[in-house]
Design a protein around this motif. Structure first.
Motif: not given
Ligand code: NAP
Length: 253
Positions: A120-142
């Motif tokens: 039932t997940m909204d794919i835009d919500d999934l994308t935003k959550t992934l961007q914030t919780n994974l992509v953000g930390p990955a780029y911040t660490s780099q």
């Protein structure tokens, strides 16, 4: 979010360092919740410098109010984990603040979460959550790696959640959030494997009374944060690449 922690004896964070050692911390998402409490508790030690990042410093009143008592040891910088330019800018600004000391502890804390299920997940919500919780930390660490490399402690902490553990089996709820935290845990593992000279940890702070955790959460934010700080400041290189909770126990992947 559901309760995921048992009763926990209240402990007070006491810094694990000699008076001559002054460590530097960089924390994302410090406007409220766990990030704000981490900043507050760390500033109780006179030997700590905190660079506190938030997306809107002008509106972060609780954070700004800490500057008076911090005695010049709190620096507030703008960083939105979904905006790579603000991450680059924050890294440059932080380099000027900390100089040759670098950043001893980089804490990827900023995060979002919603209750949904896989079908039932909204794919835009999934994308935003992934961007914030994974992509953000990955780029911040780099972006911050050169500052972490310069430091004594060379530690990166990714604030994760037991909800991202397959081994703990929380069922179908909080699907997009759980997927992003499981991905963050794999990032921790990969960062640790690539760089044995660093200490990299995923940690669950417990189910805490914040805007995300809700007022009926198991524990006050001060308790979980004291636990996180005790665990993080006691880490040894052999702990790198692991997933722990705020009591220092291993959490299954
Ligand atoms: N509370 C719990 O029970 C619990 C349990 C396990 C794990 N965690 C994890 O702990 C971390 C902090 O959670 P919390 O309970 O403190 O949540 P919270 O009270 O909702 O606070 C979230 C913080 O993240 C910031 N943030 C959100 N999106 C951001 C973005 N794009 N860029 C920069 N900052 C952003 C928020 O800033 P704004 O004020 O600008 O929105 C706020 O400072 C999260 O990673 C969460 O997944 C929490």
């Amino acid at each position: 979010m559901p309760s995921i922690c048992n009763a926990f004896t209240v402990q007070v964070y006491t810094p694990n360092m000699s008076p001559s050692e002054q460590y530097t911390w960089f924390i994302t998402g410090t406007s409220r919740g766990i990030g704000l409490e981490l900043t507050k508790q760390l500033l109780q030690s006179p030997h700590t410098v905190v660079v506190a990042a938030c997306r809107n410093p002008g509106k972060a009143d609780s954070l700004q109010s800490l500057t008076t008592s911090a005695g010049g040891r709190l620096y507030i910088v703008r960083l939105d984990v979904t905006d790579t330019q603000t991450i680059k800018d924050a890294a440059q600004e932080t380099a000027k603040i900390v100089g040759e000391k670098g950043i001893d502890y980089l804490i990827n804390n900023a995060g979002i979460g919603i209750g949904d299920t896989a079908f039932t997940m909204d794919i835009d919500d999934l994308t935003k959550t992934l961007q914030t919780n994974l992509v953000g930390p990955a780029y911040t660490s780099q972006a911050f790696i050169s500052l972490v490399e310069k430091s004594k402690k060379k530690t990166i902490v990714n604030i994760s959640s037991t909800l991202g553990s397959i081994g703990r089996d929380f069922g179908p709820q909080y699907a997009s959030y759980a997927v992003t935290k499981a991905s963050l845990n794999m990032l921790t593992y990969k960062q640790a494997k690539e760089r044995p000279d660093l200490t990299v940890l995923s940690i669950c702070p417990g189910h805490l009374q914040t805007d995300m955790g809700g007022e009926n959460a198991a524990l006050p934010v001060s308790v979980g944060v004291a636990g996180v700080l005790k665990v993080v400041t006691s880490l040894t290189p052999k702990d790198s690449g692991s997933f722990m909770n705020f009591r220092g126990e291993r959490v299954p992947w």
